[in-house]
Design an enzyme around this catalytic site. Structure first.
Site, PDB file in Angstrom:
ATOM      1  N   LYS A   1       0.741  -1.277  -0.041  1.00 19.10           N
ATOM      2  CA  LYS A   1      -0.084  -0.020   0.019  1.00 19.10           C
ATOM      3  C   LYS A   1       1.060   1.374   0.159  1.00 19.10           C
ATOM      4  CE  LYS A   1       0.672   1.282   4.611  1.00 19.10           C
ATOM      5  NZ  LYS A   1       1.658   2.309   4.980  1.00 19.10           N
TER       6      LYS A   1
ATOM      7  N   ASP B   1      -2.595  -1.820  10.235  1.00 19.25           N
ATOM      8  CA  ASP B   1      -2.630  -1.621   8.598  1.00 19.25           C
ATOM      9  C   ASP B   1      -3.166  -3.029   8.217  1.00 19.25           C
ATOM     10  OD1 ASP B   1      -1.604   0.773   8.598  1.00 19.25           O
ATOM     11  OD2 ASP B   1       0.265   0.295   8.039  1.00 19.25           O
TER      12      ASP B   1
HETATM   13  O1  C5P Z   1      -0.579  -1.422  14.761  1.00 15.66           O
HETATM   14  P1  C5P Z   1       0.759  -1.332  14.440  1.00 15.66           P
HETATM   15  O2  C5P Z   1       1.333  -2.720  15.433  1.00 15.66           O
HETATM   16  O3  C5P Z   1       0.938  -1.513  12.986  1.00 15.66           O
HETATM   17  O4  C5P Z   1       1.324  -0.240  14.925  1.00 15.66           O
HETATM   18  C1  C5P Z   1       2.832  -0.172  15.122  1.00 15.66           C
HETATM   19  C2  C5P Z   1       3.383   0.966  15.933  1.00 15.66           C
HETATM   20  O5  C5P Z   1       3.133   2.072  15.370  1.00 15.66           O
HETATM   21  C3  C5P Z   1       2.627   0.896  17.318  1.00 15.66           C
HETATM   22  O6  C5P Z   1       3.320   0.408  18.229  1.00 15.66           O
HETATM   23  C4  C5P Z   1       2.595   2.668  17.629  1.00 15.66           C
HETATM   24  O7  C5P Z   1       3.979   2.794  18.193  1.00 15.66           O
HETATM   25  C5  C5P Z   1       2.476   3.297  16.170  1.00 15.66           C
HETATM   26  N1  C5P Z   1       1.209   3.637  15.744  1.00 15.66           N
HETATM   27  C6  C5P Z   1       0.639   4.760  16.389  1.00 15.66           C
HETATM   28  N2  C5P Z   1      -0.641   5.086  15.999  1.00 15.66           N
HETATM   29  C7  C5P Z   1      -1.059   4.379  15.171  1.00 15.66           C
HETATM   30  C8  C5P Z   1      -0.715   3.251  14.335  1.00 15.66           C
HETATM   31  C9  C5P Z   1       0.545   2.933  14.752  1.00 15.66           C
HETATM   32  O8  C5P Z   1       1.297   5.148  17.060  1.00 15.66           O
HETATM   33  N3  C5P Z   1      -2.476   4.608  14.588  1.00 15.66           N
END
Ligand code: C5P
Length: 301
Positions: free
Chosen positions: A12, A139
């Site tokens: 993406k 994501d």
């Molecule tokens: O959700 P995911 O595991 O992909 O997110 C990875 C990291 O990215 C989270 O631990 C956080 O630090 C950051 N993040 C965030 N806000 C979001 C998505 C991700 O702060 N909306």
């Protein structure tokens, strides 16, 4: 039962990534407009004695093969729900850049989930699969659905968006990755003491997608994480400048980076921008891809 199931999952690019202030849980509220593009990982699951992950591809050495891999976690999550053991060999044929801001890890999570679901015949509903995706990462639901969508909340709550045509992109891969949490932390640090507004989806951007108008889309793209990614990876400024000089309609960091994304008017213009970026010496590899494309898809083999 099938001997194995292969699922193809796209990368993406975020055409808008509006980021709000850090929430009490550490995540950030987003208005995240995703476009799935035709760079793919293929995830194959085969019954095995236990859960095992392998990976092939130019960046395979950077992919964790333990239970931290989202593909392994997806198999465990689905197996857990259906009271079975996650006894599969998950093989990832990786073409999406690792730690690049193109949701490669999320693609593998969604791919393994859909593949295990097909292999095991769980009969899980689409909503159930999306719920597991959201547990795996912000994501991951988009990797399952593909196309174009607005993600709100931490990006996991999706609304499908209309697209009126194909958009042509060039992607420049960097010689190292960037950690998504580190980029969000840098966003917080850069914003300290300022009043960060709540994220709002851009109406001109959504209209440009619906019309299939690359000029209007170029005028509307934005990424609030770009200053943070550039702060941690200043060399990206030269890559962005090289793409702009080569005639890209828009140049931006993809998601949390460090992959940079360049919008072109058509396939020929994308090929020209790609050639100029390759010659610029400002990036490791260059790829062209267009979107929207469908999300995770079981391949008939
Ligand atoms: O959700 P995911 O595991 O992909 O997110 C990875 C990291 O990215 C989270 O631990 C956080 O630090 C950051 N993040 C965030 N806000 C979001 C998505 C991700 O702060 N909306």
């Amino acid at each position: 039962m099938n001997a194995s199931v292969t699922v193809r999952v796209p990368a993406k690019v975020n055409v808008q990534l509006a980021v709000g202030p850090a929430r009490p849980d550490g995540f950030h509220d987003l208005a995240n407009v995703f476009l799935a593009v035709g760079l793919y990982d293929e995830v194959t699951v085969t019954p095995a004695d236990g859960l095992r992950v392998t990976c092939e591809g130019p960046d395979a050495g950077q992919v964790p093969l333990d239970r931290t891999n989202l593909a392994a976690r997806a198999a465990e999550a689905l197996a857990g729900r259906y009271g079975r053991s996650p006894d599969v060999h998950v093989h990832i044929a990786k073409d999406i850049p690792v730690a690049g801001g193109m949701a490669g890890g999320s693609a593998d999570g969604a791919g393994a989930l859909l593949a295990c679901d097909a292999l095991w015949g769980t009969g899980a509903s689409r909503d159930e699969l999306l719920e597991i995706c959201a547990e795996l990462g912000s994501d991951v639901p988009f990797s399952l659905v593909g196309g174009a969508a607005l993600g709100t909340g931490r990006g996991e709550r999706l609304t499908a968006l209309e697209t009126g045509g194909t958009f042509h992109w060039v992607f420049a891969m960097a010689d190292r990755g960037l950690s998504t949490p580190a980029v969000f932390r840098e966003f917080d640090r850069l914003g300290e003491g300022t009043d960060i507004p709540g994220p709002v989806a851009s109406r001109p951007l959504i209209d440009a997608l619906a019309k299939g108008d690359p000029d209007a889309l170029a005028a509307a793209v934005s990424n609030d994480l770009q200053p943070a990614a550039l702060s941690l990876f200043p060399e990206l400024a030269a890559t962005l400048a090289a793409g702009r000089a080569a005639g890209a309609l828009a140049a931006l960091v993809s998601g949390s980076g460090p992959t940079t994304a360049f919008l072109a008017r058509d396939a020929a213009a994308a090929a020209a921008v790609a050639g100029a970026l390759r010659a610029s010496g400002t990036c490791r590899t260059v790829r062209t891809a267009s979107g929207p494309v469908p999300g995770a898809t079981v391949l008939d083999r």
